[in-house]
Design a protein around this motif. Structure first.
Motif, PDB file in Angstrom:
ATOM      1  N   GLU A 398     -17.711-176.811  34.927  1.00 28.65           N
ATOM      2  CA  GLU A 398     -19.036-177.402  34.775  1.00 28.65           C
ATOM      3  C   GLU A 398     -18.987-178.498  33.718  1.00 28.65           C
ATOM      4  N   ARG A 399     -19.793-179.520  33.939  1.00 24.46           N
ATOM      5  CA  ARG A 399     -19.882-180.617  32.970  1.00 24.46           C
ATOM      6  C   ARG A 399     -21.349-180.854  32.628  1.00 24.46           C
ATOM      7  N   CYS A 400     -21.539-181.455  31.477  1.00 19.02           N
ATOM      8  CA  CYS A 400     -22.899-181.765  31.027  1.00 19.02           C
ATOM      9  C   CYS A 400     -22.898-183.160  30.426  1.00 19.02           C
ATOM     10  N   ASP A 401     -23.682-184.058  31.031  1.00 16.92           N
ATOM     11  CA  ASP A 401     -23.904-185.381  30.457  1.00 16.92           C
ATOM     12  C   ASP A 401     -24.922-185.211  29.335  1.00 16.92           C
ATOM     13  N   LEU A 402     -24.522-185.471  28.108  1.00 26.98           N
ATOM     14  CA  LEU A 402     -25.400-185.201  26.971  1.00 26.98           C
ATOM     15  C   LEU A 402     -26.667-186.036  26.993  1.00 26.98           C
ATOM     16  N   SER A 403     -26.645-187.143  27.718  1.00 26.70           N
ATOM     17  CA  SER A 403     -27.872-187.944  27.815  1.00 26.70           C
ATOM     18  C   SER A 403     -28.886-187.289  28.749  1.00 26.70           C
ATOM     19  N   GLN A 404     -28.419-186.359  29.600  1.00 29.51           N
ATOM     20  CA  GLN A 404     -29.321-185.694  30.536  1.00 29.51           C
ATOM     21  C   GLN A 404     -29.538-184.227  30.185  1.00 29.51           C
ATOM     22  N   GLY A 405     -28.531-183.604  29.579  1.00 24.91           N
ATOM     23  CA  GLY A 405     -28.684-182.228  29.119  1.00 24.91           C
ATOM     24  C   GLY A 405     -28.677-181.196  30.220  1.00 24.91           C
ATOM     25  N   GLU A 406     -28.047-181.467  31.355  1.00 25.10           N
ATOM     26  CA  GLU A 406     -28.036-180.536  32.478  1.00 25.10           C
ATOM     27  C   GLU A 406     -26.591-180.249  32.876  1.00 25.10           C
ATOM     28  N   TRP A 407     -26.299-178.972  33.097  1.00 21.96           N
ATOM     29  CA  TRP A 407     -24.956-178.565  33.500  1.00 21.96           C
ATOM     30  C   TRP A 407     -24.807-178.666  35.006  1.00 21.96           C
ATOM     31  N   VAL A 408     -23.718-179.309  35.432  1.00 27.55           N
ATOM     32  CA  VAL A 408     -23.458-179.550  36.865  1.00 27.55           C
ATOM     33  C   VAL A 408     -22.076-179.004  37.178  1.00 27.55           C
ATOM     34  N   CYS A 409     -21.968-178.325  38.313  1.00 27.83           N
ATOM     35  CA  CYS A 409     -20.670-177.778  38.741  1.00 27.83           C
ATOM     36  C   CYS A 409     -19.825-178.902  39.326  1.00 27.83           C
ATOM     37  N   CYS A 410     -18.558-178.966  38.915  1.00 30.02           N
ATOM     38  CA  CYS A 410     -17.674-180.045  39.354  1.00 30.02           C
ATOM     39  C   CYS A 410     -16.930-179.708  40.635  1.00 30.02           C
ATOM     40  N   ASN A 411     -16.754-178.449  40.934  1.00 34.43           N
ATOM     41  CA  ASN A 411     -16.004-178.063  42.129  1.00 34.43           C
ATOM     42  C   ASN A 411     -16.858-177.157  42.997  1.00 34.43           C
ATOM     43  N   VAL A 412     -16.836-177.443  44.311  1.00 37.46           N
ATOM     44  CA  VAL A 412     -17.604-176.640  45.259  1.00 37.46           C
ATOM     45  C   VAL A 412     -16.851-175.352  45.582  1.00 37.46           C
ATOM     46  N   GLN A 413     -15.545-175.490  45.843  1.00 37.07           N
ATOM     47  CA  GLN A 413     -14.714-174.337  46.136  1.00 37.07           C
ATOM     48  C   GLN A 413     -14.136-173.771  44.831  1.00 37.07           C
ATOM     49  N   THR A 443     -20.191-164.496  39.123  1.00 31.23           N
ATOM     50  CA  THR A 443     -19.717-165.465  38.137  1.00 31.23           C
ATOM     51  C   THR A 443     -19.917-164.920  36.734  1.00 31.23           C
ATOM     52  N   GLY A 444     -18.872-165.061  35.913  1.00 32.48           N
ATOM     53  CA  GLY A 444     -18.921-164.523  34.563  1.00 32.48           C
ATOM     54  C   GLY A 444     -19.578-165.470  33.573  1.00 32.48           C
ATOM     55  N   ARG A 445     -19.464-165.113  32.318  1.00 32.80           N
ATOM     56  CA  ARG A 445     -20.032-165.916  31.234  1.00 32.80           C
ATOM     57  C   ARG A 445     -19.248-167.213  31.080  1.00 32.80           C
ATOM     58  N   PRO A 446     -19.896-168.286  30.629  1.00 39.81           N
ATOM     59  CA  PRO A 446     -19.169-169.540  30.432  1.00 39.81           C
ATOM     60  C   PRO A 446     -18.298-169.479  29.190  1.00 39.81           C
ATOM     61  N   SER A 447     -17.260-170.309  29.195  1.00 41.13           N
ATOM     62  CA  SER A 447     -16.400-170.432  28.024  1.00 41.13           C
ATOM     63  C   SER A 447     -17.131-171.209  26.935  1.00 41.13           C
ATOM     64  N   LYS A 448     -16.490-171.302  25.796  1.00 42.63           N
ATOM     65  CA  LYS A 448     -17.006-172.157  24.733  1.00 42.63           C
ATOM     66  C   LYS A 448     -16.956-173.610  25.211  1.00 42.63           C
ATOM     67  N   VAL A 449     -18.020-174.360  24.972  1.00 38.04           N
ATOM     68  CA  VAL A 449     -18.057-175.746  25.433  1.00 38.04           C
ATOM     69  C   VAL A 449     -17.122-176.591  24.584  1.00 38.04           C
ATOM     70  N   THR A 450     -16.593-177.630  25.196  1.00 37.72           N
ATOM     71  CA  THR A 450     -15.694-178.521  24.469  1.00 37.72           C
ATOM     72  C   THR A 450     -16.501-179.412  23.531  1.00 37.72           C
ATOM     73  N   GLU A 451     -15.798-180.062  22.643  1.00 39.98           N
ATOM     74  CA  GLU A 451     -16.443-181.083  21.815  1.00 39.98           C
ATOM     75  C   GLU A 451     -16.849-182.260  22.711  1.00 39.98           C
ATOM     76  N   PRO A 452     -17.882-183.028  22.340  1.00 42.37           N
ATOM     77  CA  PRO A 452     -18.285-184.174  23.181  1.00 42.37           C
ATOM     78  C   PRO A 452     -17.123-185.145  23.390  1.00 42.37           C
ATOM     79  N   ILE A 453     -16.925-185.552  24.631  1.00 40.60           N
ATOM     80  CA  ILE A 453     -15.848-186.462  25.014  1.00 40.60           C
ATOM     81  C   ILE A 453     -16.473-187.768  25.501  1.00 40.60           C
ATOM     82  N   LEU A 454     -16.031-188.903  24.943  1.00 37.41           N
ATOM     83  CA  LEU A 454     -16.529-190.210  25.343  1.00 37.41           C
ATOM     84  C   LEU A 454     -15.569-190.796  26.370  1.00 37.41           C
ATOM     85  N   THR A 455     -16.077-191.079  27.559  1.00 30.95           N
ATOM     86  CA  THR A 455     -15.255-191.696  28.598  1.00 30.95           C
ATOM     87  C   THR A 455     -15.115-193.185  28.302  1.00 30.95           C
ATOM     88  N   ALA A 456     -13.867-193.651  28.201  1.00 32.32           N
ATOM     89  CA  ALA A 456     -13.600-195.048  27.861  1.00 32.32           C
ATOM     90  C   ALA A 456     -12.205-195.411  28.356  1.00 32.32           C
TER      91      ALA A 456
END
Length: 1427
Positions: A398-413, A443-456
Motif C-alpha cells: 500500500e502507498r499513501c500520497d501525503l498530499s492526499q492522505g489516502e492509502w491505496v493498494c498497489c497490487n491487485v493480486q 488481511t493482517g495488520r499493516p507494517s510500520k510505515v516508511t519514512e516519506p520518500i520524495l520521487t525525483a
C-alpha cells in the motif's frame, strides 16, 4: 526503418544544417566537462577537409568512416537532386569548416581549464584527506599528564596550582572552586591564570581563609573530558586551620565516579505501545559522565520524534513512544568512566499486536525503499514470525500520497515474495509505503510505515557542473547547454534487466546523450526472442524514469526489449535490443536450521544454539519458537530475525520444561520448523559458590582454636559439598592449608598452634562445579586459653521465613559456656547496612536458639547479633548477621495443610527454585527432626509433602521446612488442635466418599407424549455401577421402559414411550464408583403422577390433532384502545378444501374476518352489550380431520371482559369540561362509550355529590356528567370525577374558577331566555298531514292544534297567499284549535295550503299539499285520502 523525404528547398536547408550538426557531434564526441583522464579517444574523428578541396557530396562518399543516421539521410537527399548547385555546397563547406574550427578551439581551451581545475581539486582533496588522516591518528582524549596536587600554606602567602593537560584536538580547560566556576577576571588582584606549552598555572596571591577549598580543573573536547582535583588548606597565624573542612573530605582523591546501580532487565512491549527503559547510578553523574549513550544492536540511538532520551543526576531514561518490530533488539546504556566505558545491556522483545482479523497473520517488518526514481521505487521487507491460523499466502503493498492522505493498494493480486516494484508514481510527490500479510483468515495488520520518500530524478545532479572562476565566482554548466541545437533525442543505451523474479522483470537503461534539451519520456517495446515482431510493452502508461516493471510475461519464454526516447520534438530511433530475458525461477523458501540445542542459563532464561543450513544463501535471519513440553502451544520468541546462531530466551517459568524450534527467514518467506530441541527444565546453571564470610573464633584452648563462619550467599546452583580453611601467622604472607579433606560443617578445629601467637584465617567453599573464591582474611586471633567466666559468642546466625514485617532468626549455642551453663540469649538489632547503633530487641533473655522477630518495617534493612547469658553475666556478642531486607520475595510459597485422596492429613510445600540435588528438610520447632514412625516425607519435582500416618495430639506443634542448599526458601505451620479436629472429619469424608449429585430426579414430558425420568451426578469412571429399584424390586431395560446410563456425563435415564397406571410408584437409583457411592429416590405417585399422566395423554392427542388443520392459537378476546372487543384465533396446516366456521350459542356467525394466508380469523364488536355474552365456538375441518376452539364469554369471563372494557373506557375519558344549559351548568367528560359496570362518582371540593334538588349526576353512551341547576357563587370550586373499573380508580379534575363561572353564567342566562321564548312561541303542535287527496265535488276540512302564550294569531294561506274568500273557504278559530273547510272542491282547488301562526316570541308555518282527483282517477299513493 527507412525515411522518405520530399525534396523541397526548406527541407534541404534543414537537412543540411542537421547533417552538419550531427557530423560535429560525431567528430568531437561532445563531453560533460570533467577531466582529461575521463575523456574518450578521438581516433574515430572525421578529418577536417577544406571545402575548396572536397565537396560535401565527396565527404559523404568516404568509405569506412563512422557515420550517423543523419548523414545517410543527407546522402539520400543529395542523390535525389543531382542538379543541386555545387557552388552552394562549396559555400556551405567553407562556413561549416570555419564554425567547426572555432568550436573545437573553444572546447580545447575550456577543457584545459577544466583539467587544471580538476587536478587542483584532486590535489586539494588528497591533501585534505591526508590532513584528516593525520589528525585522526593524532586524536586523543583529554588527559592530565601532571594533575593538580594539594597545598597547605599560611595565611598571606602566595601559592601556585599547576597541571599539565594534553589531547588532540586541544581541549577546553575550565577551573572550578568548590564546584562553582572560578572567574579570575572578577578578582584580578588575587587570581592570575596563565598557560604555557600545555602547562596551566593558577597563581593565588596573599591567600586568605576564603581561598581555602577544593579546586578542580576540567578539560573537555569532542572525544571526552578529564578532571583533576586538589585541596588548598590555609592555616592562620594563631594556629587554626582555615578550610580544614575541605582537607578532611576528598584530599588528593578524586570524586568517586558513578557506576550502574539498578538497570533495566529484559523487557516486553506490545506492538504500538510505548516503552521506557531506565538505569540508575550509584551516585550523581560527574560532569564527564553526563552524556549517557543509548544503543540498539550496537547502533547509537539519536533523539527523534519516536525516541526520547533524558539524563538526570542519578538515572538515565529512554522512551520509545510507539514500539514497532524494528525496535526489537539488544538495548544498551553506555556510561563513561575514567578507565573507559561501562555498559549495561538487555534484550527488548516487541510482541505482536492483536490480529486485525481472527486468525490473521502478524505484520511484516523492515520495509525499505530503494532505487527511487521519478515514477518508480523498489520495496523490500521481511516476513512476519507469526502466520496466524494458516500460512501466509502473500502480501499487499500500500502507498499513501501525503498530499492526499489516502492509502491505496498497489497490487491487485497477492504478491508472494518480499520485494515489489512500485510504478506509476507522481514525480515530486512525497510517498509513504506499508505492507500487509494475507492468509486464509484475511488481511493482517499493516507494517510500520516508511519514512516519506520524495520521487525525483536521481541523476539530475550529474547533468549539472559548477565551475569556479576568478574572484570566487562560479559558472553553472548543464549538459543540455552543451548539446548545441539538437532537439530530437537520441535512443537510450544499455537496456537490461535490473530485477528478476518469477512474476515480473524490471527493465533498466541509460538515458541518451544528447537528450534534446527537453523533458524525456520513454516507449518500451518487446518481442519474443528470435522474432522481429515488436509491440508496445508500456501501452498507455507514461514512463518517466529509466525503470519499467513488466508483469505479463509468459513463463519459459524469452523476450527482447528495446526503448525509444520521446520528447516534444519527436521519437528517437529504438535502442539496441537487450539480450534475451525471461522470468526467473521461483525462489524457494530456505531450508530450516538443524541441531537445535537448549542449554541452562538462569532460572528464567535458556541459551539456545542451532546450526545454520548448508544452503544459507539469501537467509536474512532466524525466528525462534517455544512451547511447554507436551502442550504443542507454540509461541514466538522474537519478531525481528536474529542473524546469529545463538540466543538467550528470557521470560520463561522456573521449573517448567520447554521445547524450542527455529525457522529460517528469507525474502521468499519462512522455512518450515526445524526439529524441536530436547526438553529442558528452566533453572540456573551450576557455578562455583561465592566466598564465605564472618569468620569468628568460637573456642581457644591455648594450642587449638575452633573457628566458625557464615555460609556463602550463593551456592552457585549446587549444594556446598565442603569447606577448606587456610591459616597464616600475623605479619607473614604465606597461607597454609589447614584441612586436606573438606569440612562438612561450618566450623573446624585448628590444632598445633603456638600459644601467644596471632593467627589469621580464610575459608573456601566447594561444590560440584569447583572451589570458589576465598573469603576475606579474618582479624588476627590471639592463641590464648579462654578462662573468662562469661560464655563465648553464639555463631552461625541464619534467617528463615523472611516476610513483610517479620522474620525468624536462628543461631547456634556457643561452644564455650564459661563458669556455668548458658541460661538464655540477648538479641540486638541495628537498622541499615551498618552495624553502629545496636538496640536490645527482647526485654528478657530467650531460652531457645530461635526467635520470630515481628513489628519490622517492610522494605527496610536490618542486622542482628546475639549474646549468650550465664550466671556470670552476658558474654561476647556474635558477629553481626548479614544485612537482611524485610520483604516477601515474589513467588514465595507457604506451607499448606489438607487431606489427600487417600484420606491422610498432610503438610505441603512448593519451592520456587531448586536444583537436582536440593532436598527438603522438615523439622519440628526448628530443631527436632520429624518422627519417621509418625510421619512420611515425599518429594515430587519442586513439591514436598509431609504425611501423618495416624495423627493425634502428640503430632501437634510448629513444623518447619527449608531447602538444603537454600535455607532462605523456608516456611512454617503451627499444627493446632482445631486443625486436627477439622481435618479428621474431612479425612473420614474422603475415605467414605459420596458421589456428588448435580441434579436429583427430574420428570420431563416430550412433545410426542413420552415421559423421561432422569438424574445427573458428577462424571463417573468406566467401572461405575448402577442398580435401579422400582417398588422394592430391581428393574432392567425393556422395550416399553428403556434405561440409559452415561458414565462420562453421570446421566441416568428411564424412558417411557407411553406412561400407564402400572408405572406409578417409587424409583431408586443406587450408584457405586470405586469407594464412592450414593442413591437417590423418586416418589412418583398420587397427584404428581396423575398430572404427568394427563399431560402425556394430552400431548399424544395433540399430535394426532395436528395431523389435519388445527388451531395454532385458540380463541381469545382482547379490548383495544378504541374500546372495541376483538375475538381472535389462528389456524394452520390448512388447504383449499378446509372449512372454517364460527358459532355463537349454536348459531353460525357470518361477518368474521379470515386471512387464509396467515391463518388469522377475528370478530370485532365495536360496542359491547349484554347480548355479546355467550359461548363462542370456531371449527376448522377438512378430510384430514377437525379441530375445535371454544370461548365461554359468560359469568366470570364476561365480568373479566367488563372489567377490562371498563378500564379502557375510563382511560378513554377526556378532560372535564363545562357546558351551559337553560337549567344551569353541566360538567362532563367524553368517553368512547360508557357502560354501567364502570362506577362513577362526583365530588365537589372533596365532598361527594349525591342526587339532590340542585345537582343531578347523569350519563349517556358517550358522556358522564353532573348537572348543576340554578348555579350560584357557591358552586365555584374543584370538581372531581372518579371512575372505578373494578380494579383501579381513574380521576379527572375541573376547577370552576371565577372567570369560568362568569362566562358559563352568562351563557346559561342566554340559553334560559332562549328556552323561555321557545316554550311560549306560537307553534302548530299537530293536525295537518303532508299530502291530502280528495275526490272532486266533496268538501274538505283541515283542522290543526296550535299553542302559544300569548295566544297566537292564525292565518291560512293558499299557494303562499292569505285566504280571504269566505264563500268557498270557511275558517274557524278557537283558543287552541283552528280549521279550514273547502266546499265542493274542484281541480282548481289543488295546490299548497299553509297555516301560519305567530305571537311575540315567534312564529311557525306548516304546509299541506291538496290533490283533487276526479271520480274516474285514483288518488296519489303518498296522499292521505279524505272524504
Amino acid at each position: 526503418m527507412e525515411t522518405k523525404m520530399v525534396m523541397q528547398r526548406k527541407q534541404e536547408e534543414q537537412s543540411s544544417q542537421m547533417s552538419h550538426s550531427m557530423q560535429l557531434s560525431s567528430q568531437i564526441k561532445k563531453r560533460t566537462f570533467t577531466s582529461s583522464d575521463e575523456d574518450a579517444s578521438y581516433s574515430d574523428w572525421h578529418p577536417i577537409i577544406p571545402a575548396d578541396l572536397m565537396s560535401v557530396k565527396e565527404i559523404l562518399n568516404i568509405k569506412n568512416s563512422s557515420r550517423h543516421r543523419t548523414w545517410e539521410i543527407l546522402q539520400e537527399t543529395m542523390g535525389a537532386d543531382e542538379e543541386y548547385d555545387r557552388e552552394k555546397w562549396t559555400w556551405f563547406g567553407n562556413e561549416a569548416e570555419s564554425v567547426e574550427i572555432d568550436v573545437i578551439r573553444n572546447q580545447h581551451v575550456l577543457r584545459n581549464r577544466v583539467d587544471k581545475m580538476a587536478l587542483r581539486r584532486q590535489a586539494e582533496k588528497k591533501q585534505s584527506a591526508h590532513m584528516k588522516y593525520l589528525e585522526r591518528l593524532s586524536q586523543k582524549a583529554p588527559d592530565f599528564t601532571i594533575p593538580l596536587r594539594a597545598h597547605t600554606v599560611w595565611e598571606g602567602m602566595t601559592v601556585i596550582l599547576s597541571c599539565s593537560v594534553q589531547g588532540c584536538p586541544p581541549p577546553k580547560v575550565e577551573w572550578y572552586k568548590d564546584g562553582e566556576p572560578l572567574i579570575t577576571a572578577s578578582q584580578p588582584w588575587n587570581y592570575s591564570l596563565q598557560k604555557s606549552v600545555g602547562l596551566w598555572l593558577l597563581e593565588i596571591r596573599r591567600c586568605t581563609r576564603e581561598d581555602a577549598g577544593e579546586y578542580k580543573v576540567v578539560a573537555r573536547s569532542e572525544l571526552g573530558e578529564a578532571t583533576t582535583f586538589a585541596t588548598l588548606v590555609v592555616n592562620s597565624c594563631q594556629g587554626a586551620v582555615a578550610g580544614s573542612e575541605h582537607s578532611q573530605t576528598t584530599g588528593l582523591q578524586q570524586h568517586k565516579e558513578a557506576q550502574f546501580d539498578i538497570s533495566f532487565p529484559p523487557s516486553w512491549v506490545k506492538e504500538g505501545s510505548s516503552l521506557s527503559l531506565q538505569c540508575t547510578f550509584t551516585s550523581a553523574l560527574l560532569p564527564f559522565q553526563q552524556d549517557v549513550g543509548w544503543f540498539r544492536d550496537g547502533v547509537q540511538l539519536q533523539q527523534s520524534n519516536n525516541v526520547d532520551m533524558k539524563t538526570f543526576d542519578d538515572k538515565a531514561v529512554i522512551t520509545v513512544m510507539a514500539a514497532h518490530k524494528e525496535n526489537e533488539g539488544v538495548y544498551s546504556a553506555r556510561l563513561r568512566t575514567r578507565d573507559g566505558y561501562e555498559e549495561h545491556r538487555a534484550f527488548v522483545y516487541v510482541k505482536d499486536a492483536s490480529a486485525a482479523v481472527l486468525g490473521g497473520p502478524a505484520s511484516p517488518l523492515a520495509v525499505e525503499v530503494s532505487d527511487v526514481n521519478r515514477d518508480y521505487v523498489f520495496l523490500t521487507w521481511q516476513p512476519p514470525s507469526a502466520d496466524g491460523a494458516s500460512p501466509v499466502e502473500g502480501y499487499y503493498v500500500e502507498r499513501c500520497d501525503l498530499s492526499q492522505g489516502e492509502w491505496v493498494c498497489c497490487n491487485v493480486q497477492i504478491h508472494k515474495m518480499c520485494h515489489f516494484p512500485v510504478f506509476g508514481l507522481k514525480e515530486g510527490a512525497l510517498y509513504q509505503f506499508r505492507v500487509r500479510a494475507v492468509n486464509k483468515a484475511g488481511t493482517g495488520r499493516p507494517s510500520k510505515v516508511t519514512e516519506p520518500i520524495l520521487t525525483a530524478d536521481p541523476l539530475e545532479h550529474t547533468r549539472t557542473m559548477v565551475v569556479k572562476v576568478d574572484r570566487g565566482r562560479t559558472i553553472t554548466i548543464t549538459k543540455d547547454e552543451l548539446e548545441g541545437r539538437v532537439k530530437a533525442p537520441f535512443p537510450p543505451t544499455d537496456v537490461r534487466a535490473c530485477e528478476l523474479s518469477d512474476t515480473y522483470v524490471v527493465l533498466s537503461w541509460t538515458e541518451p546523450e544528447p537528450r534534446g534539451r527537453e523533458p524525456l519520456t520513454f516507449y518500451v517495446e518487446r518481442s519474443l526472442a528470435g522474432k522481429n515482431s515488436w509491440e508496445l510493452a508500456s501501452l498507455d502508461m507514461v514512463v518517466n524514469s529509466p525503470r519499467f516493471p513488466v508483469f505479463d510475461l509468459v513463463k519459459d519464454k524469452q523476450y527482447c526489449f528495446r526503448v525509444r526516447s520521446v520528447n516534444k520534438y519527436g521519437v528517437s530511433d529504438p535502442s539496441d535490443q537487450s539480450v534475451p530475458i525471461s522470468l526467473g525461477e521461483p525462489q524457494a523458501v530456505p531450508p530450516p536450521p538443524h541441531s537445535v540445542m537448549a542449554i541452562r542459563d538462569t532460572d528464567t532464561s535458556v541459551l539456545l544454539q542451532w546450526q545454520e543450513p548448508k544452503d544459507k544463501l539469501n537467509i536474512l535471519g532466524y525466528y525462534l519458537y517455544y512451547s511447554e513440553a507436551g502442550k504443542q502451544e507454540w509461541k514466538t520468541v522474537n519478531n525481528k530475525p536474529i542473524t546469529a546462531t545463538r540466543f538467550i530466551v528470557h521470560g520463561l517459568k522456573t521449573w517448567k520444561e520447554y521445547v524450542f524450534r527455529v525457522k529460517s527467514v528469507s525474502r521468499a518467506g519462512n522455512s518450515r520448523y526445524s526439529d524441536g530441541s530436547h526438553p529442558i527444565m528452566v533453572k540456573s546453571a551450576i557455578n562455583v559458590p561465592s566466598s564465605p564470610s564472618a569468620i569468628a573464633l568460637l573456642l581457644c584452648t591455648g594450642s587449638e582454636m575452633v573457628l566458625g563462619w557464615r555460609a556463602p550467599s550463593s551456592n552457585g546452583g549446587n549444594p556446598v559439598r565442603g569447606y577448606y580453611l587456610d591459616q597464616k601467622e600475623k605479619g607473614t604472607e604465606t597461607w597454609r592449608e589447614v584441612n586436606i579433606k573438606p569440612a562438612k560443617e561450618k566450623q573446624l578445629k585448628v590444632s598445633d598452634l603456638k600459644s601467644g601467637h596471632f593467627y589469621q584465617f580464610r575459608v573456601f567453599a566447594a561444590n560440584a562445579a569447583g572451589i570458589g573464591k576465598p573469603s576475606d582474611a579474618s582479624e588476627a586471633f590471639l592463641c590464648e586459653k579462654w578462662t573468662m567466666p562469661e560464655p563465648g559468642c553464639p555463631y552461625d546466625l541464619e534467617f528463615r521465613e523472611v516476610r513483610d514485617g517479620s522474620l525468624v532468626l536462628l543461631w547456634a549455642a556457643p561452644l564455650y559456656e564459661g563458669q556455668s551453663p548458658v541460661t538464655g540469649y540477648v538479641l540486638e538489632i541495628s537498622q541499615g547496612n551498618q552495624s553502629d547503633n545496636w538496640a536490645i530487641l527482647t526485654a528478657k533473655p530467650i531460652s531457645e536458639t530461635h526467635y520470630k522477630v515481628t513489628g519490622l518495617q517492610t522494605g527496610h534493612t536490618y542486622c542482628f547479633r546475639v549474646s549468650a547469658v550465664n550466671n556470670a553475666g552476658v558474654g561476647r556478642a556474635s558477629l553481626p548477621s548479614e544485612p537482611v531486607t524485610v520483604q516477601t520475595q515474589p513467588g514465595t510459597k507457604e506451607i499448606t495443610i489438607g487431606v489427600d485422596d487417600d484420606g491422610f492429613i498432610f503438610l505441603g510445600y512448593e519451592a520456587v527454585g531448586m536444583n537436582d540435588e536440593s532436598e527438603f528438610l522438615w523439622s519440628k520447632n526448628f530443631t527436632e527432626p520429624t518422627d519417621s514412625q509418625r510421619t512420611k516425607a515425599e518429594t515430587r519435582q519442586n513439591r514436598s509433602v509431609l504425611t501423618f500416618t495416624d495423627p493425634s495430639e502428640e503430632d501437634l506443634g510448629l513444623y518447619t521446612v527449608e531447602l538444603s542448599d537454600n535455607p532462605h526458601l523456608s516456611s512454617s505451620y503451627d499444627f493446632t488442635a482445631e486443625d486436627l479436629e477439622h481435618l479428621k472429619e474431612l479425612s473420614w469424608q474422603v475415605r467414605n466418599p459420596l458421589i456428588a449429585l448435580k441434579s436429583a430426579w427430574q420428570v420431563e414430558v416430550s412433545e410426542q407424549g413420552s415421559v423421561r425420568l432422569w438424574l445427573q451426578t458428577e462424571s463417573l469412571s468406566s467401572s461405575a455401577e448402577l442398580r435401579l429399584v422400582f417398588n422394592d424390586r430391581e428393574i432392567s431395560s425393556t422395550p416399553r421402559c428403556k434405561i440409559n446410563f452415561d458414565r462420562a456425563k453421570g446421566l441416568v435415564e428411564i424412558l417411557f414411550d407411553q406412561l400407564s397406571q402400572e408405572d406409578e410408584g417409587s424409583y431408586t437409583a443406587q450408584l457405586r464408583d470405586g469407594r464412592a457411592k450414593n442413591q437417590c429416590t423418586l416418589v412418583f405417585v398420587d397427584q404428581k403422577f396423575c398430572e404427568i399422566l394427563a399431560l402425556a395423554d394430552w400431548k399424544r392427542r395433540d399430535i394426532q390433532r395436528k395431523a389435519g388443520p388445527y388451531f395454532k392459537e385458540f380463541l381469545t378476546w382482547s379490548v383495544n384502545e378504541d374500546c372495541e372487543l376483538t375475538i381472535q384465533c389462528k389456524v394452520t396446516n390448512t388447504s383449499k378444501d378446509t372449512s372454517f366456521k364460527w358459532f355463537k350459542d349454536g348459531v353460525e356467525i357470518k361477518d368474521i374476518a379470515y386471512d387464509q394466508t396467515s391463518g388469522v380469523s377475528s370478530l370485532t364488536i365495536p360496542q359491547v352489550t349484554k347480548k355479546e355474552a355467550g359461548s363462542y365456538r370456531a371449527v376448522v375441518s377438512d378430510s384430514r380431520g377437525e379441530d375445535v376452539s371454544t370461548l365461554e364469554l359468560l359469568d366470570d369471563e364476561y365480568d373479566k371482559l367488563l372489567k377490562q372494557l371498563s378500564e379502557q373506557c375510563a382511560l378513554s375519558a377526556g378532560p372535564l369540561r363545562i357546558e351551559s344549559t337553560a337549567e344551569g351548568f353541566k360538567i362532563y367528560s367524553s368517553l368512547k362509550y360508557y357502560i354501567n359496570f364502570l362506577k362513577t362518582s362526583w365530588y365537589f371540593k372533596g365532598r361527594k355529590i349525591d342526587q339532590e334538588a340542585r345537582t343531578k349526576p347523569g350519563s349517556s353512551m358517550q358522556k358522564v356528567w353532573v348537572e348543576i341547576l340554578n348555579p350560584t357563587e357557591n358552586d365555584k370550586g374543584e370538581y372531581t370525577l372518579e371512575m372505578f373499573d373494578g380494579k383501579e380508580t381513574h380521576k379527572r379534575f375541573y376547577e370552576l374558577s371565577t372567570d369560568a363561572f362568569t362566562k358559563a353564567l352568562l351563557e346559561h342566562q342566554r340559553l334560559k331566555q332562549l328556552a323561555f321564548a321557545e316554550k311560549n312561541r306560537a307553534r302548530v303542535i299537530k293536525g295537518l298531514p303532508d299530502v291530502v287527496a280528495i275526490m272532486e265535488d266533496k268538501s274538505l276540512c283541515l283542522t290543526c292544534f296550535i299553542d302559544g302564550d300569548p295566544a297566537p294569531e292564525v292565518f291560512w294561506l293558499r299557494n303562499d297567499r292569505e285566504i280571504l274568500d269566505q264563500t268557498q273557504f270557511t275558517i274557524t278559530k278557537e283558543s287552541k284549535r283552528t280549521s279550514i273547510t273547502v266546499n265542493k272542491v274542484t281541480t282548481e282547488d289543488s295546490g299548497k295550503y299553509s297555516i301560519f301562526v305567530r305571537n311575540q316570541y315567534g312564529s311557525e308555518t306548516v304546509d299541506v299539499t291538496l290533490s283533487v282527483y276526479k271520480k274516474s282517477e285514483k288518488p296519489p299513493a303518498n296522499a292521505v285520502e279524505l272524504g
